[in-house]
Design a protein around this motif. Structure first.
Motif, short mmCIF file in Angstrom:
data_model
loop_
_atom_site.label_atom_id
_atom_site.label_comp_id
_atom_site.label_asym_id
_atom_site.label_seq_id
_atom_site.Cartn_x
_atom_site.Cartn_y
_atom_site.Cartn_z
N PHE A 1 78.79 -16.36 84.14
CA PHE A 1 78.17 -17.81 84.08
C PHE A 1 76.58 -17.61 84.17
CE2 PHE A 1 82.33 -18.61 85.94
CZ PHE A 1 82.75 -19.57 84.93
N VAL A 2 75.92 -18.42 83.41
CA VAL A 2 74.46 -18.73 83.33
C VAL A 2 74.36 -19.93 83.72
CG1 VAL A 2 72.25 -18.21 82.10
CG2 VAL A 2 74.23 -16.75 81.75
N THR A 3 73.77 -20.39 85.00
CA THR A 3 73.63 -21.91 85.07
C THR A 3 72.45 -21.95 86.13
OG1 THR A 3 74.91 -23.33 86.22
CG2 THR A 3 75.36 -21.22 87.14
N ALA A 4 72.12 -23.40 86.07
CA ALA A 4 71.52 -23.91 87.28
C ALA A 4 72.14 -24.54 88.20
CB ALA A 4 70.36 -24.90 86.53
N ASN A 5 73.43 -24.58 88.29
CA ASN A 5 74.31 -24.85 89.09
C ASN A 5 75.16 -23.99 89.67
OD1 ASN A 5 73.75 -27.36 86.86
ND2 ASN A 5 73.38 -28.21 88.96
N PRO A 6 74.88 -22.97 90.14
CA PRO A 6 76.00 -21.95 90.79
C PRO A 6 76.58 -22.39 91.89
CG PRO A 6 73.45 -21.48 91.65
CD PRO A 6 73.43 -22.67 90.72
N GLU A 7 76.37 -23.51 92.28
CA GLU A 7 77.53 -24.10 93.45
C GLU A 7 78.62 -24.62 92.73
OE1 GLU A 7 75.07 -27.54 92.09
OE2 GLU A 7 74.58 -25.61 92.60
N GLU B 1 85.83 -12.46 89.45
CA GLU B 1 85.34 -11.12 88.43
C GLU B 1 84.25 -11.44 87.85
OE1 GLU B 1 86.20 -8.02 88.93
OE2 GLU B 1 87.81 -8.93 90.27
N ALA B 2 83.80 -12.96 87.65
CA ALA B 2 82.55 -13.53 86.98
C ALA B 2 81.22 -13.24 87.53
CB ALA B 2 82.82 -14.81 86.39
N PRO B 3 80.12 -12.50 87.13
CA PRO B 3 79.03 -12.48 87.62
C PRO B 3 78.45 -13.98 87.35
CG PRO B 3 79.23 -10.60 86.00
CD PRO B 3 80.58 -11.62 85.89
N VAL B 4 77.73 -14.29 88.19
CA VAL B 4 76.74 -15.67 88.03
C VAL B 4 75.54 -15.39 87.90
CG1 VAL B 4 76.26 -17.97 89.31
CG2 VAL B 4 78.62 -16.89 89.44
N ILE B 5 74.63 -15.81 86.92
CA ILE B 5 73.11 -15.67 86.86
C ILE B 5 72.63 -16.98 86.91
CG2 ILE B 5 71.48 -15.09 85.21
CD1 ILE B 5 73.37 -13.17 83.63
N SER B 6 71.61 -17.13 87.88
CA SER B 6 71.15 -18.48 88.11
C SER B 6 69.51 -18.55 87.57
CB SER B 6 70.71 -18.62 89.57
OG SER B 6 71.87 -18.54 90.45
N LYS B 7 69.55 -19.66 86.75
CA LYS B 7 68.29 -20.24 86.02
C LYS B 7 67.29 -20.52 86.95
CE LYS B 7 70.88 -21.99 82.17
NZ LYS B 7 71.21 -23.09 81.39
N PRO B 8 66.16 -20.09 86.86
CA PRO B 8 65.85 -19.28 85.82
C PRO B 8 66.30 -17.86 86.10
CG PRO B 8 63.90 -19.90 87.14
CD PRO B 8 65.18 -20.73 87.62
N PHE B 9 66.07 -17.01 85.03
CA PHE B 9 66.48 -15.74 85.22
C PHE B 9 65.59 -14.57 84.70
CE2 PHE B 9 68.90 -17.22 81.50
CZ PHE B 9 68.27 -16.35 80.73
N ALA B 10 65.60 -13.60 84.77
CA ALA B 10 64.91 -12.28 84.41
C ALA B 10 65.89 -11.66 83.38
CB ALA B 10 64.39 -11.36 85.45
N PRO B 11 65.22 -10.91 82.42
CA PRO B 11 65.89 -10.11 81.47
C PRO B 11 66.78 -9.37 82.04
CG PRO B 11 63.81 -10.43 80.46
CD PRO B 11 63.82 -11.03 81.96
N SER B 12 66.40 -8.70 83.22
CA SER B 12 67.20 -7.40 83.89
C SER B 12 68.50 -8.06 84.37
CB SER B 12 66.26 -6.82 84.98
OG SER B 12 65.91 -7.95 85.91
N ASP B 13 68.31 -9.40 84.89
CA ASP B 13 69.60 -10.17 85.25
C ASP B 13 70.79 -10.22 84.36
OD1 ASP B 13 68.41 -10.75 87.63
OD2 ASP B 13 67.65 -12.85 86.94
#
Length: 115
Positions: free
Chosen positions: A78-84, A93-105
């Motif tokens: 998931f790539v989201t501004a709403n990780p909650e 099993e799903a990683p959660v990437i919070s916006k804003p993110f770095a390319p390394s994320d």
């Protein structure tokens, strides 16, 4: 044929940033899809290696797409501004990437998803 990675994201610039990382890693991008109905159709039909999913997209939330991928054994992040909004019990099993993110994320999540 390169492994295919689905992007479901309704913000063009965010989708482009994710796409750049995926293509630099040698994968083919499917999408980005911004509408729930088209993303759901793709998630149920194409051979995919992984997916990156924004939660709030045109037409609702991405959870039907996530469920379709989960049912097919296709990993996703998931790539989201709403990780909650992510329930770890449903998608442990799903990683959660919070916006804003770095390319390394995105790189780290991609590595985790495809290996």
């Amino acid at each position: 044929m390169k492994p295919q990675i689905l992007i479901v994201e309704d913000d063009f610039l965010v989708a482009l940033a994710i796409q750049d990382v995926i293509e630099a890693a040698g994968y083919e991008v499917v999408g980005p899809y911004r509408r729930l109905t088209s993303a759901w159709d793709v998630a149920r039909s194409l051979e995919l290696s992984a997916a990156f999913l924004d939660i709030r997209i045109e037409g609702g939330t991405v959870f039907p797409v996530a469920k379709a991928l989960q049912n097919r054994g296709i990993p996703f992040a998931f790539v989201t501004a709403n990780p909650e909004l992510i329930t770890a019990k449903i998608y442990p099993e799903a990683p959660v990437i919070s916006k804003p993110f770095a390319p390394s994320d995105v790189e780290g999540a991609l590595e985790r998803l495809v290996h």
